[in-house]
Design a protein around this motif. Structure first.
Motif, PDB file in Angstrom:
ATOM      1  N   PHE A 106      19.906  19.864  63.552  1.00 12.45           N
ATOM      2  CA  PHE A 106      20.394  21.244  63.592  1.00 12.45           C
ATOM      3  C   PHE A 106      20.223  21.833  64.983  1.00 12.45           C
ATOM      4  CE2 PHE A 106      20.337  25.826  62.521  1.00 12.45           C
ATOM      5  CZ  PHE A 106      21.481  25.904  61.744  1.00 12.45           C
ATOM      6  N   LEU A 107      19.086  21.547  65.616  1.00 11.01           N
ATOM      7  CA  LEU A 107      18.850  22.051  66.965  1.00 11.01           C
ATOM      8  C   LEU A 107      19.691  21.322  68.001  1.00 11.01           C
ATOM      9  CD1 LEU A 107      14.990  22.657  66.948  1.00 11.01           C
ATOM     10  CD2 LEU A 107      16.841  24.317  66.617  1.00 11.01           C
ATOM     11  N   ALA A 108      20.032  20.057  67.749  1.00 14.78           N
ATOM     12  CA  ALA A 108      20.876  19.299  68.678  1.00 14.78           C
ATOM     13  C   ALA A 108      22.287  19.881  68.724  1.00 14.78           C
ATOM     14  CB  ALA A 108      20.922  17.832  68.276  1.00 14.78           C
ATOM     15  N   ARG A 109      22.704  20.502  67.637  1.00 11.30           N
ATOM     16  CA  ARG A 109      23.957  21.257  67.536  1.00 11.30           C
ATOM     17  C   ARG A 109      25.200  20.445  67.902  1.00 11.30           C
ATOM     18  NH1 ARG A 109      26.482  25.839  70.435  1.00 11.30           N
ATOM     19  NH2 ARG A 109      27.078  27.359  68.885  1.00 11.30           N
ATOM     20  N   PRO A 110      25.397  19.288  67.227  1.00  8.82           N
ATOM     21  CA  PRO A 110      26.643  18.569  67.481  1.00  8.82           C
ATOM     22  C   PRO A 110      27.831  19.447  67.061  1.00  8.82           C
ATOM     23  CG  PRO A 110      25.502  17.651  65.581  1.00  8.82           C
ATOM     24  CD  PRO A 110      24.573  18.657  66.198  1.00  8.82           C
ATOM     25  N   GLU A 111      28.968  19.202  67.680  1.00 10.12           N
ATOM     26  CA  GLU A 111      30.133  20.059  67.444  1.00 10.12           C
ATOM     27  C   GLU A 111      30.546  20.095  65.974  1.00 10.12           C
ATOM     28  OE1 GLU A 111      33.207  22.770  68.511  1.00 10.12           O
ATOM     29  OE2 GLU A 111      31.231  22.279  69.283  1.00 10.12           O
ATOM     30  N   TRP A 112      30.492  18.958  65.281  1.00  8.89           N
ATOM     31  CA  TRP A 112      30.881  18.954  63.868  1.00  8.89           C
ATOM     32  C   TRP A 112      29.981  19.874  63.054  1.00  8.89           C
ATOM     33  CZ3 TRP A 112      27.655  17.839  59.879  1.00  8.89           C
ATOM     34  CH2 TRP A 112      26.491  17.110  60.183  1.00  8.89           C
ATOM     35  N   LEU A 113      28.680  19.926  63.398  1.00 10.44           N
ATOM     36  CA  LEU A 113      27.743  20.767  62.659  1.00 10.44           C
ATOM     37  C   LEU A 113      27.948  22.242  63.013  1.00 10.44           C
ATOM     38  CD1 LEU A 113      25.462  20.976  60.661  1.00 10.44           C
ATOM     39  CD2 LEU A 113      23.862  20.386  62.478  1.00 10.44           C
ATOM     40  N   ARG A 114      28.233  22.527  64.274  1.00  4.58           N
ATOM     41  CA  ARG A 114      28.525  23.902  64.671  1.00  4.58           C
ATOM     42  C   ARG A 114      29.765  24.407  63.922  1.00  4.58           C
ATOM     43  NH1 ARG A 114      31.590  27.182  67.464  1.00  4.58           N
ATOM     44  NH2 ARG A 114      33.019  25.552  68.130  1.00  4.58           N
ATOM     45  N   LEU A 115      30.821  23.591  63.873  1.00  7.05           N
ATOM     46  CA  LEU A 115      32.045  23.998  63.178  1.00  7.05           C
ATOM     47  C   LEU A 115      31.816  24.159  61.680  1.00  7.05           C
ATOM     48  CD1 LEU A 115      34.687  21.845  65.076  1.00  7.05           C
ATOM     49  CD2 LEU A 115      34.331  24.323  65.233  1.00  7.05           C
ATOM     50  N   ALA A 116      31.069  23.243  61.089  1.00  4.29           N
ATOM     51  CA  ALA A 116      30.763  23.351  59.653  1.00  4.29           C
ATOM     52  C   ALA A 116      29.956  24.616  59.367  1.00  4.29           C
ATOM     53  CB  ALA A 116      30.001  22.117  59.182  1.00  4.29           C
ATOM     54  N   THR A 117      29.035  24.942  60.260  1.00  8.01           N
ATOM     55  CA  THR A 117      28.226  26.142  60.090  1.00  8.01           C
ATOM     56  C   THR A 117      29.072  27.397  60.257  1.00  8.01           C
ATOM     57  OG1 THR A 117      26.291  24.939  60.876  1.00  8.01           O
ATOM     58  CG2 THR A 117      26.133  27.330  60.877  1.00  8.01           C
ATOM     59  N   CYS A 118      30.010  27.379  61.208  1.00  4.29           N
ATOM     60  CA  CYS A 118      30.924  28.525  61.372  1.00  4.29           C
ATOM     61  C   CYS A 118      31.770  28.713  60.114  1.00  4.29           C
ATOM     62  CB  CYS A 118      31.842  28.310  62.570  1.00  4.29           C
ATOM     63  SG  CYS A 118      31.001  28.335  64.163  1.00  4.29           S
ATOM     64  N   PHE A 119      32.284  27.613  59.574  1.00  5.28           N
ATOM     65  CA  PHE A 119      33.086  27.691  58.360  1.00  5.28           C
ATOM     66  C   PHE A 119      32.252  28.264  57.221  1.00  5.28           C
ATOM     67  CE2 PHE A 119      35.114  26.068  54.524  1.00  5.28           C
ATOM     68  CZ  PHE A 119      36.418  26.444  54.750  1.00  5.28           C
ATOM     69  N   SER A 120      31.009  27.832  57.126  1.00  7.14           N
ATOM     70  CA  SER A 120      30.121  28.347  56.084  1.00  7.14           C
ATOM     71  C   SER A 120      29.854  29.837  56.292  1.00  7.14           C
ATOM     72  CB  SER A 120      28.803  27.570  56.080  1.00  7.14           C
ATOM     73  OG  SER A 120      27.908  28.119  55.156  1.00  7.14           O
ATOM     74  N   ALA A 121      29.536  30.216  57.523  1.00  7.17           N
ATOM     75  CA  ALA A 121      29.166  31.601  57.819  1.00  7.17           C
ATOM     76  C   ALA A 121      30.295  32.588  57.541  1.00  7.17           C
ATOM     77  CB  ALA A 121      28.720  31.718  59.277  1.00  7.17           C
ATOM     78  N   TYR A 122      31.516  32.187  57.865  1.00  7.80           N
ATOM     79  CA  TYR A 122      32.631  33.119  57.749  1.00  7.80           C
ATOM     80  C   TYR A 122      33.539  32.855  56.539  1.00  7.80           C
ATOM     81  CZ  TYR A 122      31.232  34.762  62.307  1.00  7.80           C
ATOM     82  OH  TYR A 122      30.508  35.289  63.343  1.00  7.80           O
ATOM     83  N   GLY A 123      33.475  31.664  55.965  1.00  3.86           N
ATOM     84  CA  GLY A 123      34.319  31.328  54.821  1.00  3.86           C
ATOM     85  C   GLY A 123      33.566  31.289  53.508  1.00  3.86           C
ATOM     86  N   PHE A 124      32.491  30.519  53.469  1.00  3.05           N
ATOM     87  CA  PHE A 124      31.757  30.366  52.211  1.00  3.05           C
ATOM     88  C   PHE A 124      31.064  31.649  51.779  1.00  3.05           C
ATOM     89  CE2 PHE A 124      31.090  25.461  52.317  1.00  3.05           C
ATOM     90  CZ  PHE A 124      32.412  25.290  51.986  1.00  3.05           C
ATOM     91  N   VAL A 125      30.812  32.544  52.703  1.00  3.05           N
ATOM     92  CA  VAL A 125      30.166  33.803  52.340  1.00  3.05           C
ATOM     93  C   VAL A 125      30.940  34.512  51.237  1.00  3.05           C
ATOM     94  CG1 VAL A 125      31.298  35.207  54.136  1.00  3.05           C
ATOM     95  CG2 VAL A 125      29.050  35.874  53.260  1.00  3.05           C
ATOM     96  N   TRP A 126      32.283  34.404  51.234  1.00  6.27           N
ATOM     97  CA  TRP A 126      33.097  35.077  50.215  1.00  6.27           C
ATOM     98  C   TRP A 126      32.959  34.396  48.861  1.00  6.27           C
ATOM     99  CZ3 TRP A 126      33.627  39.598  51.763  1.00  6.27           C
ATOM    100  CH2 TRP A 126      33.773  39.867  53.119  1.00  6.27           C
ATOM    101  N   GLY A 127      32.713  33.097  48.842  1.00  2.00           N
ATOM    102  CA  GLY A 127      32.434  32.414  47.584  1.00  2.00           C
ATOM    103  C   GLY A 127      31.113  32.879  46.990  1.00  2.00           C
ATOM    104  N   TYR A 128      30.122  33.081  47.862  1.00  2.00           N
ATOM    105  CA  TYR A 128      28.830  33.576  47.378  1.00  2.00           C
ATOM    106  C   TYR A 128      28.974  35.000  46.836  1.00  2.00           C
ATOM    107  CZ  TYR A 128      27.083  29.628  50.126  1.00  2.00           C
ATOM    108  OH  TYR A 128      26.858  28.386  50.657  1.00  2.00           O
TER     109      TYR A 128
END
Length: 186
Positions: free
Chosen positions: A76-98
């Motif tokens: 998580f701290l290494a912050r590979p691009e795939w993880l950053r993008l997945a986290t962005c998708f979660s932060a801005y997209g999955f929040v509405w599912g919650y």
């Protein structure tokens, strides 16, 4: 079920009391989990999406996140691009599912919201499987699995409880509509 109260207690008043009285234990648990997930979406995940989280980060829960990740989740701290993008998708997209699940739990509208909830649950389960596969197959897999799943486990638990709740509510509706069995007869 018997666990669902029909009248608010004398100490509960107004809309808040009505919502609390209508929630059973599973709905209350699911509502609390969704509040936790939303909190993580709007604090740590949005911060992680925009910039690396470091000891100098001032966002809410960021210092605790860095401390935890140094001990248990270096990827998580290494912050590979795939993880950053997945986290962005979660932060801005999955929040509405919650938010949707929180609304279903608070208003007992599982049956009415079942289709978007099931679509969200499928997307979330896919994301979790992908995320954990990438985590454990990375060059820095998580250490201290009890602590790691203490943080990640609620997402898995919530997915299972949401599916159970939606499908149980669907079976109850089918039984009320005159079917002796929720399964289709040939």
């Amino acid at each position: 079920p018997a666990a669902r109260a029909t009248q608010p207690s004398s100490g509960q008043t107004g809309a808040r009391g009505s919502v609390l009285a209508a929630m059973n234990a599973m709905d209350a648990c699911l509502a609390l989990l969704q509040v936790y997930f939303i909190l993580m979406n709007v604090t740590v995940e949005r911060s992680y999406c925009s910039a690396p989280i470091t000891r100098a980060s001032t966002c809410f829960l960021c210092p605790e996140t860095v401390e935890f990740c140094e001990a248990h989740n270096m990827l998580f701290l290494a912050r590979p691009e795939w993880l950053r993008l997945a986290t962005c998708f979660s932060a801005y997209g999955f929040v509405w599912g919650y938010v949707l699940i929180l609304c279903a739990a608070a208003t007992n509208s599982w049956h009415a919201l079942r289709h978007p909830i099931l679509l969200f649950a499928g997307a979330k389960m896919y994301a979790l499987i992908y995320y954990h596969t990438m985590e454990f197959l990375s060059s820095t897999p998580p250490v201290g699995l009890a602590a790691y799943f203490g943080v990640e486990g609620p997402y898995l638990l919530s997915g299972a409880l949401v599916l159970r709740r939606v499908l149980a509510e669907d079976r109850k509706k089918q039984m009320r509509w005159g079917g002796s069995s929720p399964r289709k007869q040939c």
